[in-house]
Structures are given as C-alpha cells and as structure tokens.
Write an enzyme that holds these catalytic residues in place. Structure first.
Site, PDB file in Angstrom:
ATOM      1  N   GLU A 166       0.880  -1.028  -0.274  1.00 49.81           N
ATOM      2  CA  GLU A 166       0.286   0.453  -0.380  1.00 49.81           C
ATOM      3  C   GLU A 166       0.996   1.151   0.031  1.00 49.81           C
ATOM      4  O   GLU A 166       0.612   2.042   0.841  1.00 49.81           O
ATOM      5  CB  GLU A 166      -1.166   0.160   1.238  1.00 49.81           C
ATOM      6  N   GLU A 352      -5.970  -7.981   0.953  1.00 53.40           N
ATOM      7  CA  GLU A 352      -6.350  -7.989   2.153  1.00 53.40           C
ATOM      8  C   GLU A 352      -7.636  -6.952   1.698  1.00 53.40           C
ATOM      9  O   GLU A 352      -7.825  -6.849   0.895  1.00 53.40           O
ATOM     10  CB  GLU A 352      -5.607  -6.374   2.487  1.00 53.40           C
TER      11      GLU A 352
END
Length: 452
Positions: A166, A352
């Site tokens: 991320e 995720e």
C-alpha cells in the site's frame, strides 16, 4: 465452480504485518522502526499504546500457526521486519533475526502452509528515516540490499513475494498529512516518497529475479471513487482523486506512466523522475495484489483543508467501527475498473479485505460451539467473497483471497482499539479465542475443496 462462484484451486489465506503482531521489539537484536519512534509520542496513538508486545507473535507464532492450520488456509501473507534483519537499515544481516524467520517459515511449511512474504510493510528502520527516509533516493539502494538478503536466505522457502504494501497509504497518511509514521506533513511534495517507493518495488523485482523463479507482485490499496454531488467541480475532483489514489500507483507499475492529472495537485512535480526509472518500475509482474476495504466519495474541501478534495460520508450505508462504509459491490466495481484501465492486468489476488468490529452489544462475548458470536464479520466475509465470485464470472482473473486479519492486532495509530481478527486477542492475557467468523471461513475453505 464451488462456493461463491470460486473455482477449484482458488487460494485462501489470511494476512498480517510484522509490526502489528510480532512484539519483541527489544529482543533478538532488532533495531528501532519509524513506528516505534512514532508511538513514543503518545498523542500519536489513540490509546497511548505501542507495538512493544503487540500479539507476542515473536514468542507464540507456533500457537498462531496451529490456529491457521485449523482454519485450513493454504497460504499466509506475512511481512518481514526490516529492523529485525538490518537494525540500522544497512550493513550485514542480524543473525538472530535471520534465525527467527527461518524458524517461522519452517513452522509454516511443516504445517503445509505457503508463506507469502511482503518485503516492506511500513516498518522502515528509524536510522534510515534519520537520513531522509523515502525522501532520500539512497533508501532505494538500501532496500535493494535488504531484498538481496531476504532472497538469498529465504528464497527456497517463500512461495510468493510482495515487494511493497500500500504505497498510497504510506505516502498519503504517513508523509503527506502526518497521521501515521513517520508523521510528516509534506502534502503534495510527498510525491517524491511515492516515486521512491515504486522505484524500490521495481528494483526489488529485478533483485529477486536474478536468482529466483517464484512469483513476484506488488500490493496496492484501491478504492472506486465517486463525486459527492452532481457539480462539475466535484466531478473533476473525483477524477483527480481517482488518479491520486488509484492511478498514481497502478499506472507506473502496469503502464510505465504516471497519470498526467497528478501535476494539478499542488506540490507534485515529475522532476524527481530520473531517466530509466519508469522502465524499472514497470517490470512485468506475475500477479497484482489488490487491498480493498471501502469506496470513496469526494467533494470540494472546506477552507484551509490540506488538499483540494475531502472525503464525504455515504448516507444510509452500514459502517464498521472505523466508520468505513460496507459496500461489497464496490469490490467488484474496482476490479472491473482496473481491468478496463489496464487490459494487461496480471492475475489478481485480493491481498487484504476485512472489517473492524468489536465484541460489543450487537455480537456480544457469548461463546457457543462455533466460537464467539460474530454476525457482522461473517456477513462481511460472505458478501465480499460473493463479489469476488462475480468478478471471476465477469472474466477477471482473480486467483485468491487473503482475509485481514488472523487475530486482533496493534492497528497502527489506532492502537488496540480496532478489532479485525477472525480470532479475538484477550487484552489482559493474550489468549487467542476464535470467533464464529473463523469457523465460517474454515467451512468456506473446505467447501471449495481447494488443494494446498
């Protein structure tokens, strides 16, 4: 097709991050990370806690992997703590850190679980931050050396590699608006951090492939964006934010180009890009990791807001304890948008996806034969797996799903206040107590008949 339209061979797993679960921050020769330093200023962490103990996974990983084996997941997405391998971010590997991860990886393999390793999940050694961190291009070289150590030590044990987790969150929250480690307020000038993170990714891909054939990918956070109103201004801001959140990190990796609209954001300058950088960043990938939690509505920001666009609430939509809207259809939306924007999109893994719900009045702490009552998390899991099945039916090559997360952890600046775990972590004793969602996920995994 089997449950939720997921094909045989679909990979199921859970995801964690070293900084959030390991603890043992003063053991085994580990150095200080930017999160250790950030947590020392207690006003930075909601409950004034730190990750010094976290879930004590450093000592209890075997217990946690027994749970994982009982779940039936074929794969476990984990990260390796850079400060545990190189306490100062440079130099020779720390033997105690190397030995720890050999034990940990062996424990997974002994249980028939594939280790999927994230190289960088936000825990930069503080010594590197003192030298400029990701603003300093030299950090990219340090990351390449760190990757080389992991490759040479663990390459025969790791099933798949993820370079960086991320970068949009690490750049935006940690460096642009200062609400996460390292706590910098660079605003648009944080683009240099984004670029260096992506350059580190590309360099790591090259480093891994020098000697390994195991799959390599990146993990990006994606969110479909819509305007808050029908005004032309909000429509334009929605496009701009989409390019910032989604295109800034997918575009360079998948096409070798940044969205040109980024230069409309104050402070962003492409002058940090050197000749040859984009070729390194856009090295072909074996898979593409998508982290999805919620969609985004944006509109014109109020006066003195640090960026021109501001998040807006979804009205009439259920939310998690984070206040994030629960909209599983938006997972299908973002996958379709990625495929449309990048026809060359590699196979996708949902790396995720999860929700923060405490064991409060709605679910309670009542135990039953199927664990702690956990209705909302079960609904979230089922609805999002169904969205993945719809994406596969629509022709998008999604090959796996990693639930965030295995057990309640230290949730960054939120401390221990947000509970994402399929397994409850009892705060006082660190006892692991499976929730009903743990058992439901196990049923789903068994119903597919997916082999390891």
């Amino acid at each position: 097709m089997t449950s939720f339209g997921l094909p045989p061979g679909f990979v199921f797993g859970t995801a964690t991050a070293a900084a959030q679960i390991e603890g043992g921050v003063h053991e085994g020769g580990r150095g200080e990370s930017i999160w250790d330093a950030y947590a020392r200023t207690h006003k930075n962490i909601l409950d004034a806690s730190s990750a010094a103990i976290a879930c004590d996974h450093y000592h209890r990983y075997a217990e946690d992997f027994d749970l994982l084996q009982g779940l039936g997941g074929q794969a476990y997405r984990m990260s390796i703590a850079w400060p545990r391998i190189q306490p100062l971010g440079r130099g020779p590997a720390n033997p105690e850190g190397i030995a720890f991860y050999h034990r940990l990886l062996d424990a997974l393999l002994d249980r028939g679980i594939q280790p999927w390793v994230t190289i960088y999940h936000w825990d930069l050694p503080q010594a590197l931050q003192n030298a400029g961190g990701w603003q300093n291009r030299d950090t990219v070289d340090a990351f390449a050396d760190y990757t080389r150590i992991l490759r040479d030590e663990f390459g025969d044990k790791v099933a798949a590699w993820m370079t960086v987790n991320e970068p949009v969150v690490h750049t935006g929250i940690g460096h642009a608006i200062g609400r996460a480690a390292p706590g910098l307020m660079m605003l648009g000038s944080a683009f240099v951090v984004a670029h260096h993170l992506l350059l580190a990714h590309g360099t790591a891909v090259h480093t891994l492939r020098e000697t390994l054939s195991s799959p390599v990918g990146i993990v990006n956070n994606h969110s479909p964006v819509q305007p808050a109103t029908g005004s032309d201004r909000d429509a334009r801001l929605a496009v701009l934010y989409d390019r910032y959140h989604n295109g800034q990190f997918a575009g360079p990796v998948l096409t070798g180009r940044y969205p040109p609209e980024l230069e409309e954001v104050d402070g962003i300058s492409f002058e940090v890009i050197h000749d040859g950088d984009m070729e390194i960043i856009s090295a072909p990938l074996d898979f593409y990791g998508v982290n999805y939690y919620f969609p985004t509505r944006v509109g014109a920001a109020p006066p003195f807001y640090p960026v021109p666009f501001a998040p807006k609430k979804f009205v009439g939509v259920p939310v998690t304890d984070f206040g994030w809207p629960v909209m599983p259809a938006s997972l299908l939306t973002i996958l379709k948008q990625l495929k449309a924007a990048y026809p060359q999109l590699p196979p996708v893994y949902i790396t995720e996806n999860g929700c923060a719900y405490d064991d409060g009045p709605q679910d309670g702490l009542q135990r039953s034969g199927s664990g702690l009552q956990d209705t909302r998390r079960i609904e979230f899991l089922e609805q999002h797996l169904a969205a993945v099945g719809e994406a596969i039916a629509a022709g998008i090559d999604v090959r796996g799903y990693f639930h965030w997360t295995l057990l309640d952890n230290w949730e960054w600046q939120e401390g221990y206040t947000k509970k994402f775990g399929l397994v409850r972590l009892e705060p006082a004793t660190l006892e692991r107590i499976p929730r009903a969602s743990f058992h439901r996920y196990a049923e789903i995994i068994r119903s597919t008949g997916s082999p390891p």
